[in-house]
Design a protein around this motif. Sequence first.
Motif, PDB file in Angstrom:
ATOM      1  N   ALA A  73     -21.768   4.174 -54.492  1.00 44.21           N
ATOM      2  CA  ALA A  73     -22.170   3.077 -53.606  1.00 44.21           C
ATOM      3  C   ALA A  73     -22.590   1.874 -54.444  1.00 44.21           C
ATOM      4  O   ALA A  73     -23.761   1.505 -54.517  1.00 44.21           O
ATOM      5  N   ASN A  74     -21.617   1.280 -55.102  1.00 41.10           N
ATOM      6  CA  ASN A  74     -21.841   0.054 -55.859  1.00 41.10           C
ATOM      7  C   ASN A  74     -20.596  -0.806 -55.720  1.00 41.10           C
ATOM      8  O   ASN A  74     -19.510  -0.304 -55.429  1.00 41.10           O
ATOM      9  N   TYR A  75     -20.768  -2.091 -55.914  1.00 42.58           N
ATOM     10  CA  TYR A  75     -19.682  -3.029 -55.606  1.00 42.58           C
ATOM     11  C   TYR A  75     -18.413  -2.761 -56.420  1.00 42.58           C
ATOM     12  O   TYR A  75     -17.315  -2.800 -55.883  1.00 42.58           O
ATOM     13  N   ASP A  76     -18.571  -2.484 -57.720  1.00 45.42           N
ATOM     14  CA  ASP A  76     -17.380  -2.258 -58.546  1.00 45.42           C
ATOM     15  C   ASP A  76     -16.587  -1.052 -58.062  1.00 45.42           C
ATOM     16  O   ASP A  76     -15.356  -1.104 -57.963  1.00 45.42           O
ATOM     17  N   SER A  77     -17.291   0.038 -57.735  1.00 39.89           N
ATOM     18  CA  SER A  77     -16.591   1.240 -57.260  1.00 39.89           C
ATOM     19  C   SER A  77     -15.962   1.017 -55.892  1.00 39.89           C
ATOM     20  O   SER A  77     -14.804   1.380 -55.662  1.00 39.89           O
ATOM     21  N   VAL A  78     -16.705   0.404 -54.984  1.00 43.99           N
ATOM     22  CA  VAL A  78     -16.196   0.183 -53.629  1.00 43.99           C
ATOM     23  C   VAL A  78     -14.982  -0.742 -53.660  1.00 43.99           C
ATOM     24  O   VAL A  78     -14.019  -0.548 -52.907  1.00 43.99           O
ATOM     25  N   SER A  79     -14.985  -1.709 -54.559  1.00 39.46           N
ATOM     26  CA  SER A  79     -13.855  -2.641 -54.680  1.00 39.46           C
ATOM     27  C   SER A  79     -12.568  -1.952 -55.123  1.00 39.46           C
ATOM     28  O   SER A  79     -11.480  -2.502 -54.944  1.00 39.46           O
ATOM     29  N   SER A  80     -12.671  -0.746 -55.659  1.00 37.53           N
ATOM     30  CA  SER A  80     -11.470   0.008 -56.042  1.00 37.53           C
ATOM     31  C   SER A  80     -10.719   0.510 -54.814  1.00 37.53           C
ATOM     32  O   SER A  80      -9.577   0.958 -54.923  1.00 37.53           O
ATOM     33  N   GLU A  81     -11.346   0.483 -53.657  1.00 40.08           N
ATOM     34  CA  GLU A  81     -10.790   0.948 -52.379  1.00 40.08           C
ATOM     35  C   GLU A  81     -10.507   2.458 -52.403  1.00 40.08           C
ATOM     36  O   GLU A  81      -9.688   2.944 -51.634  1.00 40.08           O
ATOM     37  N   GLY A 104     -24.113   7.814 -44.433  1.00 43.32           N
ATOM     38  CA  GLY A 104     -25.349   7.126 -44.800  1.00 43.32           C
ATOM     39  C   GLY A 104     -25.098   5.674 -45.153  1.00 43.32           C
ATOM     40  O   GLY A 104     -23.957   5.235 -45.314  1.00 43.32           O
ATOM     41  N   PHE A 105     -26.180   4.946 -45.277  1.00 47.45           N
ATOM     42  CA  PHE A 105     -26.120   3.539 -45.668  1.00 47.45           C
ATOM     43  C   PHE A 105     -26.782   3.405 -47.031  1.00 47.45           C
ATOM     44  O   PHE A 105     -27.851   3.972 -47.274  1.00 47.45           O
ATOM     45  N   TYR A 106     -26.151   2.643 -47.918  1.00 47.01           N
ATOM     46  CA  TYR A 106     -26.654   2.436 -49.272  1.00 47.01           C
ATOM     47  C   TYR A 106     -26.712   0.937 -49.540  1.00 47.01           C
ATOM     48  O   TYR A 106     -25.704   0.237 -49.401  1.00 47.01           O
ATOM     49  N   MET A 107     -27.856   0.475 -49.936  1.00 47.71           N
ATOM     50  CA  MET A 107     -28.071  -0.950 -50.183  1.00 47.71           C
ATOM     51  C   MET A 107     -27.210  -1.439 -51.340  1.00 47.71           C
ATOM     52  O   MET A 107     -27.092  -0.779 -52.367  1.00 47.71           O
ATOM     53  N   ALA A 108     -26.609  -2.616 -51.174  1.00 47.15           N
ATOM     54  CA  ALA A 108     -25.807  -3.234 -52.235  1.00 47.15           C
ATOM     55  C   ALA A 108     -26.724  -3.872 -53.277  1.00 47.15           C
ATOM     56  O   ALA A 108     -27.942  -4.006 -53.077  1.00 47.15           O
ATOM     57  N   GLU A 109     -26.116  -4.295 -54.355  1.00 47.24           N
ATOM     58  CA  GLU A 109     -26.841  -4.929 -55.447  1.00 47.24           C
ATOM     59  C   GLU A 109     -27.594  -6.164 -54.963  1.00 47.24           C
ATOM     60  O   GLU A 109     -27.214  -6.812 -53.994  1.00 47.24           O
ATOM     61  N   ALA A 110     -28.653  -6.503 -55.677  1.00 44.70           N
ATOM     62  CA  ALA A 110     -29.544  -7.599 -55.275  1.00 44.70           C
ATOM     63  C   ALA A 110     -28.809  -8.922 -55.122  1.00 44.70           C
ATOM     64  O   ALA A 110     -29.129  -9.711 -54.232  1.00 44.70           O
ATOM     65  N   GLY A 154     -20.193   5.050 -45.299  1.00 52.02           N
ATOM     66  CA  GLY A 154     -18.977   5.825 -45.113  1.00 52.02           C
ATOM     67  C   GLY A 154     -18.584   6.673 -46.303  1.00 52.02           C
ATOM     68  O   GLY A 154     -17.739   7.556 -46.183  1.00 52.02           O
ATOM     69  N   GLY A 155     -19.167   6.433 -47.463  1.00 53.71           N
ATOM     70  CA  GLY A 155     -18.876   7.206 -48.667  1.00 53.71           C
ATOM     71  C   GLY A 155     -20.130   7.894 -49.174  1.00 53.71           C
ATOM     72  O   GLY A 155     -21.110   8.037 -48.439  1.00 53.71           O
ATOM     73  N   SER A 156     -20.126   8.286 -50.430  1.00 54.75           N
ATOM     74  CA  SER A 156     -21.277   8.982 -50.998  1.00 54.75           C
ATOM     75  C   SER A 156     -22.132   8.033 -51.830  1.00 54.75           C
ATOM     76  O   SER A 156     -21.685   6.961 -52.245  1.00 54.75           O
ATOM     77  N   GLY A 157     -23.356   8.466 -52.092  1.00 48.80           N
ATOM     78  CA  GLY A 157     -24.294   7.645 -52.850  1.00 48.80           C
ATOM     79  C   GLY A 157     -23.873   7.417 -54.282  1.00 48.80           C
ATOM     80  O   GLY A 157     -24.200   6.389 -54.872  1.00 48.80           O
ATOM     81  N   LYS A 158     -23.121   8.353 -54.862  1.00 51.46           N
ATOM     82  CA  LYS A 158     -22.770   8.245 -56.287  1.00 51.46           C
ATOM     83  C   LYS A 158     -21.868   7.051 -56.594  1.00 51.46           C
ATOM     84  O   LYS A 158     -21.846   6.569 -57.719  1.00 51.46           O
TER      85      LYS A 158
END
Length: 196
Positions: free
Chosen positions: A59-67, A154-160, A53-57
């Motif tokens: 697409a990481n947990y810390d950024s997404v957690s900012s809402e 797009g879909f972006y894989m989360a951290e391992a 739902g967002g952009s690749g730049k």
Amino acid sequence: MKAFVFSLALLATPAAAAPRTETAVLAGGCFWGMEAVFEHVKGVTDVVSGFAGGSGKDANYDSVSSEQTGHAEAVRITYNPSQVSYPQLLQVFFAVAHDPTEVNRQGPDVGPSYRSAIFPQSPRQAQMAKTFIARLNASHVYKKPIVTKIESGGFYMAEAYHQDFARKHPNHPYILVNDRPKVASLKARYPNLFKA
């Protein structure tokens, strides 16, 4: 909630001549639980936790957690349509994996990254999702309206460390309280779709 069973041609067993694998992207709260549920569905060959739902730049947990990113925690499901259909995956999504009447939250998790959303991977999936939601609303299975949105992105894989979290940490308190009951519900409600 009333029994969630559709006797629709839409949910019929898929044709044997279908392609070997297809993908579905669904968002319904924390991806740990979504992944745990869909890993136990017959015909599903892979489930990856990630963001949609967002952009690749961002697409990481810390950024997404900012809402603030527009992303939702989501799963990418790879499945064999000769064993499980897209509408059957939607049935599990709506009846077991999450509560489609909750706006921007699931259980203890609050914010737009925990929203209920479907990210169709083809025009056919988009049409099936629209039809499914319309029939679900018409059935009045839920007392509140369905809030699930059909979105693009797009879909972006989360951290391992997020991948296979429930399988790697079966006794984590979050998994025990929020996700293990969903897997048990899948087994009880849809034994024909359940795999150990």
